[in-house]
Design a protein around this motif. Structure first.
Motif, mmCIF file in Angstrom:
data_model
loop_
_atom_site.group_PDB
_atom_site.id
_atom_site.type_symbol
_atom_site.label_atom_id
_atom_site.label_comp_id
_atom_site.label_asym_id
_atom_site.label_seq_id
_atom_site.Cartn_x
_atom_site.Cartn_y
_atom_site.Cartn_z
ATOM 1 N N THR A 86 0.823 -1.212 0.000
ATOM 2 C CA THR A 86 0.000 0.000 0.000
ATOM 3 C C THR A 86 0.861 1.269 0.000
ATOM 4 O OG1 THR A 86 -0.197 -0.194 2.382
ATOM 5 C CG2 THR A 86 -2.045 -1.005 1.100
ATOM 6 N N ASP B 55 -11.254 -8.162 -6.469
ATOM 7 C CA ASP B 55 -12.440 -7.640 -5.767
ATOM 8 C C ASP B 55 -12.405 -7.917 -4.264
ATOM 9 O OD1 ASP B 55 -12.990 -10.351 -6.075
ATOM 10 O OD2 ASP B 55 -14.903 -10.061 -7.137
ATOM 11 N N ARG B 56 -11.812 -9.043 -3.863
ATOM 12 C CA ARG B 56 -11.835 -9.333 -2.420
ATOM 13 C C ARG B 56 -10.886 -8.420 -1.621
ATOM 14 N NH1 ARG B 56 -8.544 -14.644 -2.803
ATOM 15 N NH2 ARG B 56 -6.648 -14.058 -1.708
ATOM 16 N N LEU C 47 -10.998 -5.281 -2.053
ATOM 17 C CA LEU C 47 -11.718 -4.007 -1.988
ATOM 18 C C LEU C 47 -13.094 -4.232 -1.367
ATOM 19 C CD1 LEU C 47 -11.106 -1.084 -2.754
ATOM 20 C CD2 LEU C 47 -12.120 -1.475 -4.983
ATOM 21 N N ASN C 48 -13.102 -4.997 -0.283
ATOM 22 C CA ASN C 48 -14.331 -5.094 0.503
ATOM 23 C C ASN C 48 -13.977 -5.206 1.987
ATOM 24 O OD1 ASN C 48 -14.341 -7.778 1.566
ATOM 25 N ND2 ASN C 48 -15.171 -8.579 -0.347
ATOM 26 N N ASP C 49 -15.003 -5.128 2.825
ATOM 27 C CA ASP C 49 -14.786 -5.010 4.275
ATOM 28 C C ASP C 49 -13.986 -6.155 4.885
ATOM 29 O OD1 ASP C 49 -16.201 -2.757 4.107
ATOM 30 O OD2 ASP C 49 -18.102 -3.604 4.831
ATOM 31 N N ASP D 157 -11.359 -7.540 3.628
ATOM 32 C CA ASP D 157 -9.953 -7.513 3.203
ATOM 33 C C ASP D 157 -9.020 -7.351 4.394
ATOM 34 O OD1 ASP D 157 -7.610 -6.928 1.472
ATOM 35 O OD2 ASP D 157 -7.815 -4.940 2.377
ATOM 36 N N TYR E 162 -5.407 -2.873 1.706
ATOM 37 C CA TYR E 162 -5.770 -2.120 0.505
ATOM 38 C C TYR E 162 -7.152 -1.479 0.614
ATOM 39 C CZ TYR E 162 -1.973 -1.913 -2.670
ATOM 40 O OH TYR E 162 -0.790 -1.537 -3.241
ATOM 41 N N ASN E 163 -8.119 -2.256 1.154
ATOM 42 C CA ASN E 163 -9.472 -1.695 1.224
ATOM 43 C C ASN E 163 -9.484 -0.423 2.067
ATOM 44 O OD1 ASN E 163 -12.353 -1.757 0.753
ATOM 45 N ND2 ASN E 163 -12.494 -2.199 2.943
ATOM 46 N N GLU E 164 -8.870 -0.505 3.240
ATOM 47 C CA GLU E 164 -8.863 0.649 4.150
ATOM 48 C C GLU E 164 -8.181 1.850 3.483
ATOM 49 O OE1 GLU E 164 -7.040 -0.285 7.876
ATOM 50 O OE2 GLU E 164 -7.259 1.786 8.590
ATOM 51 N N GLN F 223 -10.287 3.167 0.399
ATOM 52 C CA GLN F 223 -11.523 3.873 0.776
ATOM 53 C C GLN F 223 -11.184 5.279 1.266
ATOM 54 O OE1 GLN F 223 -14.127 2.722 -0.225
ATOM 55 N NE2 GLN F 223 -13.947 0.492 -0.232
#
Ligand SMILES: C[S@@+](CC[C@H](N)C(=O)[O-])C[C@H]1O[C@@H](n2cnc3c(N)ncnc32)[C@H](O)[C@@H]1O
Length: 247
Positions: free
Chosen positions: A170, A192-193, A195-197, A199, A203-205, A208
């Motif tokens: 990151t 996609d996984r 970029l969801n809660d 993860d 990366y998602n955090e 976002q």
């Protein structure tokens, strides 16, 4: 590149491994060599091997998808005379650079990858694509690296198939984002996984927050990045947006 004369043997469709564990056999007169798809140093060393496995066998379409969405977004939301000075981060053996040249008006394309074998493969297979290509670790760029990159005045960052899975961390992506100018185009894809809660790669955090503070997203597209060795579709998000400010 031309037709493939390589002899490759693939595992059966029952082989259900995560992406970074998938492997195949390269058969040569010296015998059979087991290689993981993500063993990029070895894969790039053999001319045409990455193209044959990832693009022909596993039907990866991401370089065309990302560069195509970038083109569409610029046509819809950009200035008519946009000429791109692109940083292709995680550039590998240059397929994305080649697609960029075909899809959009580019003034400059500069590649960065963390392994020397990628740069060597670009020199060997696509010598005309990049204005420069650096083997560099952007997790902790020193003053000299930053100065060298700043002078390109990048107005676009493109990263294809290189985030997560132990590839670009990151912080390195954030550093690349902070090197390009405000108002730059940003185009990347991510599984996609990540970029969801659920993860746990960070990366998602990070994304976002970046999308809330520094990146204005114009396109978010869910699509099949490639097939797994078992023939199942692997879904990614393609994101195209514009940088508002440093993150
Ligand atoms: C799946 S390949 C994608 C290559 C190219 N973007 C494409 O789509 O054909 C992932 C690339 O990311 C590079 N990579 C991994 N970690 C990296 C890092 N920390 N900084 C820069 N590149 C990195 C790998 O060496 C590899 O070339």
């Amino acid at each position: 590149m031309g037709t493939c004369n390589l002899q490759i043997e693939y595992p059966g469709r029952e082989c259900m491994l995560d992406q970074d564990e998938e492997w195949f056999h390269l058969v040569t007169e010296d015998g059979q060599e087991r290689i993981r798809v993500h063993e990029y140093d070895r894969v790039y060393d053999v001319p045409g091997l990455y193209e044959e496995v990832v693009y022909n066998k596993l039907q990866c379409d991401s370089p065309q998808v990302i560069t195509g969405l970038l083109k569409e977004t610029i046509e819809r939301h950009g200035e008519s005379d946009t000429s791109l000075r692109v940083l292709d981060f995680g550039a590998g053996n240059g397929i994305v650079g080649e697609c960029l040249q075909e899809a959009v008006d580019t003034e400059t394309i500069v590649g960065i990858d963390i392994i020397d074998e990628a740069k060597k493969a670009v020199k060997r297979d696509r010598p005309e694509i990049y204005d420069d290509y650096y083997v560099m670790d952007l997790s902790q760029p020193d003053g000299k690296d930053k100065q060298m990159l700043d002078r390109w005045n990048f107005n676009a960052l493109v990263t294809v198939a290189s985030l997560g899975f132990g590839d670009i961390p990151t912080q390195a992506f954030v550093n690349a984002f902070n090197i390009i100018e405000n108002n730059s185009w940003v185009a990347f894809n991510i599984k996609d996984r990540f970029l969801n809660d659920k993860d746990d790669t960070g990366y998602n955090e990070m994304l976002q927050k970046m999308i809330g503070q520094s990146l204005n997203v114009y396109r978010k597209h869910h699509y099949c990045h490639r097939l797994s060795m078992a023939g199942e579709p692997l879904y990614y998000y393609a994101i195209v947006g514009r940088k508002e400010n440093d993150f």
